[in-house]
Design a protein around this motif. Structure first.
Motif, PDB file in Angstrom:
ATOM      1  N   THR A   1       1.035  28.621  23.145  1.00  0.00           N
ATOM      2  CA  THR A   1       1.852  28.263  21.859  1.00  0.00           C
ATOM      3  C   THR A   1       1.381  27.043  21.323  1.00  0.00           C
ATOM      4  O   THR A   1       0.716  26.569  21.809  1.00  0.00           O
ATOM      5  CB  THR A   1       3.275  28.294  22.138  1.00  0.00           C
ATOM      6  OG1 THR A   1       3.522  27.101  22.965  1.00  0.00           O
ATOM      7  CG2 THR A   1       4.002  29.530  22.924  1.00  0.00           C
ATOM      8  N   ILE A   2       1.790  26.777  19.913  1.00  0.00           N
ATOM      9  CA  ILE A   2       1.484  25.535  19.350  1.00  0.00           C
ATOM     10  C   ILE A   2       1.992  24.149  20.401  1.00  0.00           C
ATOM     11  O   ILE A   2       1.269  23.237  20.326  1.00  0.00           O
ATOM     12  CB  ILE A   2       1.924  25.271  18.002  1.00  0.00           C
ATOM     13  CG1 ILE A   2       1.209  26.222  17.124  1.00  0.00           C
ATOM     14  CG2 ILE A   2       2.038  23.897  17.371  1.00  0.00           C
ATOM     15  CD1 ILE A   2       1.959  26.778  15.796  1.00  0.00           C
ATOM     16  N   GLY A   3       3.255  24.468  20.562  1.00  0.00           N
ATOM     17  CA  GLY A   3       3.982  23.490  21.621  1.00  0.00           C
ATOM     18  C   GLY A   3       3.213  23.250  22.686  1.00  0.00           C
ATOM     19  O   GLY A   3       3.071  22.085  23.487  1.00  0.00           O
ATOM     20  N   GLN A   4       2.563  24.042  23.312  1.00  0.00           N
ATOM     21  CA  GLN A   4       1.733  24.025  24.723  1.00  0.00           C
ATOM     22  C   GLN A   4       0.734  23.247  24.639  1.00  0.00           C
ATOM     23  O   GLN A   4       0.070  22.409  25.170  1.00  0.00           O
ATOM     24  CB  GLN A   4       1.709  25.422  25.393  1.00  0.00           C
ATOM     25  CG  GLN A   4       2.823  26.043  25.939  1.00  0.00           C
ATOM     26  CD  GLN A   4       2.571  27.601  26.343  1.00  0.00           C
ATOM     27  OE1 GLN A   4       1.869  28.229  25.542  1.00  0.00           O
ATOM     28  NE2 GLN A   4       3.081  27.978  27.497  1.00  0.00           N
ATOM     29  N   VAL A   5      -0.136  23.806  23.234  1.00  0.00           N
ATOM     30  CA  VAL A   5      -1.218  22.987  22.874  1.00  0.00           C
ATOM     31  C   VAL A   5      -0.956  21.634  22.842  1.00  0.00           C
ATOM     32  O   VAL A   5      -1.694  20.619  23.324  1.00  0.00           O
ATOM     33  CB  VAL A   5      -1.968  23.506  21.823  1.00  0.00           C
ATOM     34  CG1 VAL A   5      -2.992  22.902  21.237  1.00  0.00           C
ATOM     35  CG2 VAL A   5      -2.520  25.208  21.905  1.00  0.00           C
ATOM     36  N   ALA A   6       0.112  21.227  22.214  1.00  0.00           N
ATOM     37  CA  ALA A   6       0.187  19.941  21.743  1.00  0.00           C
ATOM     38  C   ALA A   6       0.789  19.029  23.287  1.00  0.00           C
ATOM     39  O   ALA A   6       0.287  17.950  23.328  1.00  0.00           O
ATOM     40  CB  ALA A   6       1.504  19.733  20.793  1.00  0.00           C
ATOM     41  N   GLU A   7       1.342  19.723  24.005  1.00  0.00           N
ATOM     42  CA  GLU A   7       1.913  19.236  25.344  1.00  0.00           C
ATOM     43  C   GLU A   7       0.588  18.883  26.092  1.00  0.00           C
ATOM     44  O   GLU A   7       0.453  17.725  26.593  1.00  0.00           O
ATOM     45  CB  GLU A   7       2.829  19.937  26.050  1.00  0.00           C
ATOM     46  CG  GLU A   7       3.310  19.540  27.238  1.00  0.00           C
ATOM     47  CD  GLU A   7       4.341  20.494  28.177  1.00  0.00           C
ATOM     48  OE1 GLU A   7       5.184  20.010  28.787  1.00  0.00           O
ATOM     49  OE2 GLU A   7       3.836  21.810  27.877  1.00  0.00           O
ATOM     50  N   HIS A   8      -0.514  19.728  26.177  1.00  0.00           N
ATOM     51  CA  HIS A   8      -1.816  19.528  26.770  1.00  0.00           C
ATOM     52  C   HIS A   8      -2.253  18.467  26.310  1.00  0.00           C
ATOM     53  O   HIS A   8      -2.831  17.556  27.070  1.00  0.00           O
ATOM     54  CB  HIS A   8      -2.510  20.979  26.737  1.00  0.00           C
ATOM     55  CG  HIS A   8      -3.702  20.891  27.510  1.00  0.00           C
ATOM     56  ND1 HIS A   8      -3.801  20.907  28.746  1.00  0.00           N
ATOM     57  CD2 HIS A   8      -4.879  20.655  27.288  1.00  0.00           C
ATOM     58  CE1 HIS A   8      -4.968  20.755  29.410  1.00  0.00           C
ATOM     59  NE2 HIS A   8      -5.701  20.689  28.385  1.00  0.00           N
ATOM     60  N   ILE A   9      -2.559  18.117  24.943  1.00  0.00           N
ATOM     61  CA  ILE A   9      -3.301  17.220  24.493  1.00  0.00           C
ATOM     62  C   ILE A   9      -2.434  15.678  24.803  1.00  0.00           C
ATOM     63  O   ILE A   9      -3.142  14.833  25.313  1.00  0.00           O
ATOM     64  CB  ILE A   9      -3.244  17.426  23.074  1.00  0.00           C
ATOM     65  CG1 ILE A   9      -4.260  18.457  22.592  1.00  0.00           C
ATOM     66  CG2 ILE A   9      -3.952  15.772  22.418  1.00  0.00           C
ATOM     67  CD1 ILE A   9      -4.135  18.950  21.158  1.00  0.00           C
ATOM     68  N   ILE A  10      -1.024  15.817  24.730  1.00  0.00           N
ATOM     69  CA  ILE A  10      -0.425  14.564  25.030  1.00  0.00           C
ATOM     70  C   ILE A  10      -0.719  14.059  26.596  1.00  0.00           C
ATOM     71  O   ILE A  10      -0.990  13.160  27.089  1.00  0.00           O
ATOM     72  CB  ILE A  10       1.129  14.856  25.196  1.00  0.00           C
ATOM     73  CG1 ILE A  10       1.483  15.051  23.193  1.00  0.00           C
ATOM     74  CG2 ILE A  10       2.084  13.884  25.703  1.00  0.00           C
ATOM     75  CD1 ILE A  10       2.704  15.569  23.036  1.00  0.00           C
ATOM     76  N   ILE A  11      -0.676  15.394  27.537  1.00  0.00           N
ATOM     77  CA  ILE A  11      -0.942  14.996  29.006  1.00  0.00           C
ATOM     78  C   ILE A  11      -2.092  14.417  29.489  1.00  0.00           C
ATOM     79  O   ILE A  11      -2.252  13.385  30.175  1.00  0.00           O
ATOM     80  CB  ILE A  11      -0.355  16.471  29.894  1.00  0.00           C
ATOM     81  CG1 ILE A  11       1.132  16.524  29.842  1.00  0.00           C
ATOM     82  CG2 ILE A  11      -0.833  16.383  31.343  1.00  0.00           C
ATOM     83  CD1 ILE A  11       1.197  18.139  30.360  1.00  0.00           C
ATOM     84  N   CYS A  12      -3.083  15.263  28.558  1.00  0.00           N
ATOM     85  CA  CYS A  12      -4.491  14.785  28.889  1.00  0.00           C
ATOM     86  C   CYS A  12      -4.769  13.535  28.201  1.00  0.00           C
ATOM     87  O   CYS A  12      -5.730  12.713  28.706  1.00  0.00           O
ATOM     88  CB  CYS A  12      -5.624  15.784  28.110  1.00  0.00           C
ATOM     89  SG  CYS A  12      -5.439  17.294  29.019  1.00  0.00           S
ATOM     90  N   SER A  13      -3.975  12.834  27.371  1.00  0.00           N
ATOM     91  CA  SER A  13      -4.647  11.577  26.490  1.00  0.00           C
ATOM     92  C   SER A  13      -3.627  10.439  27.018  1.00  0.00           C
ATOM     93  O   SER A  13      -3.721   9.314  26.618  1.00  0.00           O
ATOM     94  CB  SER A  13      -4.588  11.787  25.072  1.00  0.00           C
ATOM     95  OG  SER A  13      -3.416  12.076  24.638  1.00  0.00           O
ATOM     96  N   ASP A  14      -2.281  10.649  27.740  1.00  0.00           N
ATOM     97  CA  ASP A  14      -1.503   9.881  28.216  1.00  0.00           C
ATOM     98  C   ASP A  14      -1.955   8.956  29.408  1.00  0.00           C
ATOM     99  O   ASP A  14      -2.561   9.687  30.242  1.00  0.00           O
ATOM    100  CB  ASP A  14      -0.094  10.130  28.527  1.00  0.00           C
ATOM    101  CG  ASP A  14       0.956   9.304  28.495  1.00  0.00           C
ATOM    102  OD1 ASP A  14       0.758   8.216  27.949  1.00  0.00           O
ATOM    103  OD2 ASP A  14       1.710   9.452  29.364  1.00  0.00           O
ATOM    104  N   GLY A  15      -1.830   7.840  29.529  1.00  0.00           N
ATOM    105  CA  GLY A  15      -2.225   6.778  30.446  1.00  0.00           C
ATOM    106  C   GLY A  15      -3.766   6.826  30.580  1.00  0.00           C
ATOM    107  O   GLY A  15      -4.281   6.279  31.761  1.00  0.00           O
TER     108      GLY A  15
END
Length: 70
Positions: A41-55
């Motif tokens: 889903t669009i939300g899953q893609v956005a969440e993946h980007i957030i997880i991958c780029s956080d920290g």
């Protein structure tokens, strides 16, 4: 395409700003609705980007051993 460090930062900011603007135009049911052909889903893609780029960088990040454009 070889961007300078500042150009890279500006490009990342531009892309994230545009992504945020796009997400704001979608209703909630579209963000989390399953695509008709399957996949994320669009939300899953956005969440993946957030997880991958956080920290990033974190305590384990070390300096580069080559120029940033390689």
């Amino acid at each position: 395409m070889h961007l300078s460090k500042n150009e890279t930062v500006e490009e990342v900011n531009r892309v994230f700003t545009r992504a945020r603007e796009c997400l704001l135009t979608y209703p909630e049911e579209k963000i989390n609705g399953c695509p008709p052909t399957g996949g994320w889903t669009i939300g899953q893609v956005a969440e993946h980007i957030i997880i991958c780029s956080d920290g990033i960088p974190d305590r384990q990040t070390t300096g580069p051993d080559r120029p940033f454009y390689q």
